[in-house]
Scaffold this motif. Sequence first.
Motif, mmCIF file in Angstrom:
data_model
loop_
_atom_site.group_PDB
_atom_site.id
_atom_site.type_symbol
_atom_site.label_atom_id
_atom_site.label_comp_id
_atom_site.label_asym_id
_atom_site.label_seq_id
_atom_site.Cartn_x
_atom_site.Cartn_y
_atom_site.Cartn_z
ATOM 1 N N ALA A 1 -8.958 2.129 6.675
ATOM 2 C CA ALA A 1 -8.139 1.124 7.373
ATOM 3 C C ALA A 1 -7.305 1.775 8.478
ATOM 4 O O ALA A 1 -6.937 1.123 9.457
ATOM 5 N N LEU B 1 -3.945 -4.292 1.388
ATOM 6 C CA LEU B 1 -4.437 -2.951 1.032
ATOM 7 C C LEU B 1 -3.865 -2.510 -0.318
ATOM 8 O O LEU B 1 -4.546 -1.880 -1.123
ATOM 9 N N ALA C 1 0.825 -1.218 0.000
ATOM 10 C CA ALA C 1 0.000 0.000 0.000
ATOM 11 C C ALA C 1 0.858 1.266 0.000
ATOM 12 O O ALA C 1 0.608 2.204 -0.773
ATOM 13 N N ILE D 1 -10.223 3.166 0.662
ATOM 14 C CA ILE D 1 -9.542 1.965 1.137
ATOM 15 C C ILE D 1 -8.517 2.252 2.237
ATOM 16 O O ILE D 1 -8.581 1.662 3.317
ATOM 17 N N PHE D 2 -7.574 3.159 1.975
ATOM 18 C CA PHE D 2 -6.475 3.319 2.939
ATOM 19 C C PHE D 2 -6.885 4.058 4.212
ATOM 20 O O PHE D 2 -6.601 3.595 5.321
#
Length: 171
Positions: free
Chosen positions: A61, A137, A9, A57-58
């Motif tokens: 998280a 990720l 990621a 997404i990131f």
Amino acid sequence: MAADQQPDAIALLKADHRKVEKLFEEFESASGKSRKEELAKQICTELTVHTIIEEEIFYPACKGKTEEDLLAESYVEHDGAKVLIAEIEAGGPDDEFYDAKVKVLSEEIAHHVEEEEKRVEGMFAQARSAGLDMDALGAQMAAEKDRLMAAYTSSGLPKPEAPTLHGTGLA
Ligand SMILES: [Fe+2]
Ligand SMILES: [Fe+2]
């Protein structure tokens, strides 16, 4: 890392940052109007896709694992950038403030990238220390990036969503 493996990621996001920095540098030294417009559009597309994969997404998280204030500021910085991106997208190199908007966007992004990449206390460093699964990720973001790039290349950028901005009528 084996050749058939996806970047994790952080490697993926940092590679995006480097790519956009290079495009901003090219814009600064470009002289022809059509070249400038082409570079600006590329910058807008890259940043739009990058902000979406981070926000979808990131960043989710990171929630609860990295400093809350830093994460909140990141969302607001993204939304601030989206206002300029929309202005640049809608305008052209003949506009009085076109170059200024690209320049200010580059400065805002440079600050934001520093907050993400800063050693130890940056968002990426905090996320890494918190033990997020960077391979998973990275794979998720790479897939989403491919999908969005294909969609935007064929049908143009979507109207930006700036959920942290309210009531100004700008976003
Ligand atoms: Fe980023
Ligand atoms: Fe970001």
